[in-house]
Design a protein around this motif. Structure first.
Motif, PDB file in Angstrom:
ATOM      1  N   ARG A 231       0.850  -1.188   0.000  1.00  0.00           N
ATOM      2  CA  ARG A 231       0.000   0.000   0.000  1.00  0.00           C
ATOM      3  C   ARG A 231       0.886   1.239   0.000  1.00  0.00           C
ATOM      4  O   ARG A 231       1.857   1.310   0.757  1.00  0.00           O
ATOM      5  N   VAL A 232       0.531   2.221  -0.823  1.00  0.00           N
ATOM      6  CA  VAL A 232       1.336   3.434  -0.911  1.00  0.00           C
ATOM      7  C   VAL A 232       1.492   4.101   0.444  1.00  0.00           C
ATOM      8  O   VAL A 232       2.600   4.475   0.844  1.00  0.00           O
ATOM      9  N   ARG A 233       0.407   4.257   1.174  1.00  0.00           N
ATOM     10  CA  ARG A 233       0.570   5.018   2.405  1.00  0.00           C
ATOM     11  C   ARG A 233       1.297   4.249   3.485  1.00  0.00           C
ATOM     12  O   ARG A 233       1.923   4.874   4.354  1.00  0.00           O
ATOM     13  N   VAL A 234       1.286   2.934   3.432  1.00  0.00           N
ATOM     14  CA  VAL A 234       2.140   2.155   4.330  1.00  0.00           C
ATOM     15  C   VAL A 234       3.603   2.355   3.935  1.00  0.00           C
ATOM     16  O   VAL A 234       4.478   2.525   4.787  1.00  0.00           O
ATOM     17  N   ASP A 235       3.863   2.347   2.626  1.00  0.00           N
ATOM     18  CA  ASP A 235       5.220   2.602   2.142  1.00  0.00           C
ATOM     19  C   ASP A 235       5.700   3.981   2.582  1.00  0.00           C
ATOM     20  O   ASP A 235       6.848   4.141   3.043  1.00  0.00           O
ATOM     21  N   MET A 236       4.838   4.989   2.474  1.00  0.00           N
ATOM     22  CA  MET A 236       5.198   6.339   2.910  1.00  0.00           C
ATOM     23  C   MET A 236       5.425   6.383   4.419  1.00  0.00           C
ATOM     24  O   MET A 236       6.380   7.012   4.894  1.00  0.00           O
ATOM     25  N   TYR A 237       4.561   5.714   5.170  1.00  0.00           N
ATOM     26  CA  TYR A 237       4.714   5.692   6.623  1.00  0.00           C
ATOM     27  C   TYR A 237       6.041   5.074   7.033  1.00  0.00           C
ATOM     28  O   TYR A 237       6.751   5.597   7.904  1.00  0.00           O
ATOM     29  N   ARG A 238       6.425   3.973   6.409  1.00  0.00           N
ATOM     30  CA  ARG A 238       7.672   3.300   6.768  1.00  0.00           C
ATOM     31  C   ARG A 238       8.878   4.192   6.534  1.00  0.00           C
ATOM     32  O   ARG A 238       9.889   4.083   7.238  1.00  0.00           O
ATOM     33  N   ARG A 239       8.787   5.096   5.566  1.00  0.00           N
ATOM     34  CA  ARG A 239       9.929   5.931   5.206  1.00  0.00           C
ATOM     35  C   ARG A 239       9.894   7.305   5.865  1.00  0.00           C
ATOM     36  O   ARG A 239      10.938   7.940   6.059  1.00  0.00           O
ATOM     37  N   LEU A 240       8.689   7.777   6.204  1.00  0.00           N
ATOM     38  CA  LEU A 240       8.543   9.119   6.764  1.00  0.00           C
ATOM     39  C   LEU A 240       8.263   9.123   8.260  1.00  0.00           C
ATOM     40  O   LEU A 240       8.393  10.165   8.913  1.00  0.00           O
ATOM     41  N   HIS A 250      -5.210   8.261  -3.441  1.00  0.00           N
ATOM     42  CA  HIS A 250      -4.957   9.697  -3.306  1.00  0.00           C
ATOM     43  C   HIS A 250      -3.482   9.976  -3.094  1.00  0.00           C
ATOM     44  O   HIS A 250      -2.877  10.800  -3.786  1.00  0.00           O
ATOM     45  N   SER A 251      -2.900   9.323  -2.098  1.00  0.00           N
ATOM     46  CA  SER A 251      -1.533   9.657  -1.672  1.00  0.00           C
ATOM     47  C   SER A 251      -0.516   9.505  -2.792  1.00  0.00           C
ATOM     48  O   SER A 251       0.467  10.249  -2.860  1.00  0.00           O
ATOM     49  N   SER A 252      -0.749   8.562  -3.693  1.00  0.00           N
ATOM     50  CA  SER A 252       0.203   8.336  -4.781  1.00  0.00           C
ATOM     51  C   SER A 252       0.322   9.520  -5.719  1.00  0.00           C
ATOM     52  O   SER A 252       1.341   9.683  -6.408  1.00  0.00           O
ATOM     53  N   GLU A 253      -0.709  10.365  -5.771  1.00  0.00           N
ATOM     54  CA  GLU A 253      -0.734  11.472  -6.738  1.00  0.00           C
ATOM     55  C   GLU A 253       0.007  12.712  -6.261  1.00  0.00           C
ATOM     56  O   GLU A 253       0.221  13.627  -7.050  1.00  0.00           O
ATOM     57  N   TYR A 254       0.393  12.764  -4.987  1.00  0.00           N
ATOM     58  CA  TYR A 254       0.931  13.998  -4.435  1.00  0.00           C
ATOM     59  C   TYR A 254       2.447  13.976  -4.285  1.00  0.00           C
ATOM     60  O   TYR A 254       3.030  14.914  -3.748  1.00  0.00           O
TER      61      TYR A 254
END
Length: 435
Positions: A231-240, A250-254
């Protein structure tokens, strides 16, 4: 004195029905005046029929009026709920099909990117006229905006109309926390949380139960489930280090990291053009409502847990509650631009909607939010200054667009979008500039 609630764009019947069900669920609001406005006569008639049916089903006794003329509907309003989608499904298809021909992938297309830019530019003329009408006939009304792109629209309203009682509403924080609670196996009513940032890209700053951090439980769930890591937002969470408050679509577009890469689209299961399916579903639901009204069948009455009915109840009764709102950043988040629209917790009571000061966001989260708000600022500037070059510069500043197109093709894409949307844009922005 009877509270008057005006729906602008009431022909968005499915959403109107859900909000009315929520409003009538409060005993104190069952006798309000509901004024419905839409420029589509058939949709307005359907909305009125649905409103009357929902009132009967819920045992409410509101006064319901329908108005083709907007200022007539607004006269004496206490609350104005804006749910307009300028151009409807046809314009939304344009927002996807033309960028796709240029090689730009989108999933939702309503917040940033080419879709978000042109949805905003179609909406701004309506917002300016709406603001003028409110100032003329109901200057003390609260404008509760649901129309996307949320952050751009609220910034434009603040700068172009001078209205002060404006708050943008979105359900993303609530449902994100609801889903996270379920994911870690903690009852939602036992979870404490705080989020802040920008609409569709806010960050869960605190996620607790009885003062104990729940992020470690989330980390454990992610570690044990490889599908969660897709999941994109899980991927973002792990890195951020902080969970984003909107869906992966949604999150993938920003950000520039996902949609421009076919391998990431596959790895993270990104549904290109997903919003077009939602458009079709909404049309089907509208037709079902029309058919039910024509046959005398009962309409389903399902609440939405949206914030607008809660705000109306709190202001009219003095009942305090907390919601999340999108408001101008007047000292609320220190490391985001002062002119931008931010999403923060808000106290609501008889005094109105009162945003909470957050301080500074984590640096990595603020960095992404600043890029988002810089792009927004260029779109709003284009409209306020009648500058078509700012439209192209906004597209250049958009991370997902800039990740896949060189500048000449970005300008050519904007020219094609201007040609397609034509008279929906303010005259000064209809120019074709070439590359």
């Amino acid at each position: 004195m009877t509270t008057k609630i005006v729906f602008i764009g009431a022909g968005s019947v499915v959403f109107t029905q859900g909000l009315l069900a929520d409003i009538f669920a409060f005993p104190e609001l069952r006798g309000v005046h509901i004024a419905l406005h839409d420029i589509d006569a058939e949709r307005l008639d359907t909305a009125e029929g649905a409103a009357r049916a929902i009132a009967v089903r819920t045992g409410a006794s509101p006064r319901i009026t329908a108005h083709a003329e907007r200022r007539e509907a607004l006269d004496g309003a206490d609350f104005v709920i804006n749910i307009v989608q300028v151009g409807m499904g046809e314009a939304t298809r344009t927002d996807f099909e033309i960028p796709a021909r240029h090689g730009v992938r989108q999933t939702i297309g309503d917040t940033l990117g080419i879709g978000g830019i042109f949805r905003a530019l179609r909406t701004f003329p309506l917002l300016k006229a709406l603001g003028e009408d409110i100032a003329a006939v109901c200057p003390d009304a609260w404008l509760l905006n649901y129309t996307n792109p949320m952050a751009m629209n609220v910034q434009y309203l603040a700068q172009a109309t001078g209205l002060k009682r404006v708050v943008g509403l979105c359900h993303s924080v609530y449902w994100t926390m609801h889903d996270l609670a379920e994911l870690v196996g903690v009852p939602f009513d036992e979870v404490g949380y705080q989020a802040a940032g920008v609409n569709h890209q806010a960050w869960v700053l605190r996620f607790e139960r009885d003062g104990t951090d729940l992020y470690p439980l989330l980390d454990a769930r992610i570690a044990e489930d490889p599908e969660l890591r897709r999941r994109v937002r899980v991927d973002m969470y792990r890195r951020l280090g902080h969970y984003p408050t909107e869906t992966s679509e949604h999150s993938s577009e920003y950000v520039p990291w996902y949609l421009g890469h076919a391998s990431e689209v596959e790895r993270l299961r990104l549904p290109i053009g997903a919003y077009l399916g939602i458009v079709d579903e909404n049309v089907a639901e509208y037709e079902k409502t029309r058919a039910a009204l024509a046959s005398g069948a009962e309409l389903p009455v399902e609440g939405t847990l949206e914030y607008a009915p809660q705000i109306i109840h709190s202001i009219t009764t003095g009942t305090p509650r907390a919601v999340y709102g999108n408001v101008p950043n007047h000292g609320l988040i220190d490391n985001l631009p002062a002119t931008g629209t931010v999403e923060v917790p808000c106290l609501v009571d008889a005094m109105g909607v009162q945003p909470t000061r957050i301080g500074s966001l984590p640096a990595q989260c603020a960095a992404l939010n600043r890029q988002y708000l810089s792009m927004n600022d260029l779109v709003v500037r284009a409209a306020l200054e009648d500058d078509p070059r700012s439209v192209r510069q906004a597209a250049m500043a958009d991370p997902a667009t800039g990740a896949v197109l060189p500048v000449e093709r970005i300008w050519a894409l904007c020219d094609d979008m201007v040609r397609a949307h034509g008279e929906l844009l303010q005259p000064s922005l209809r120019a074709v500039l070439g590359s």
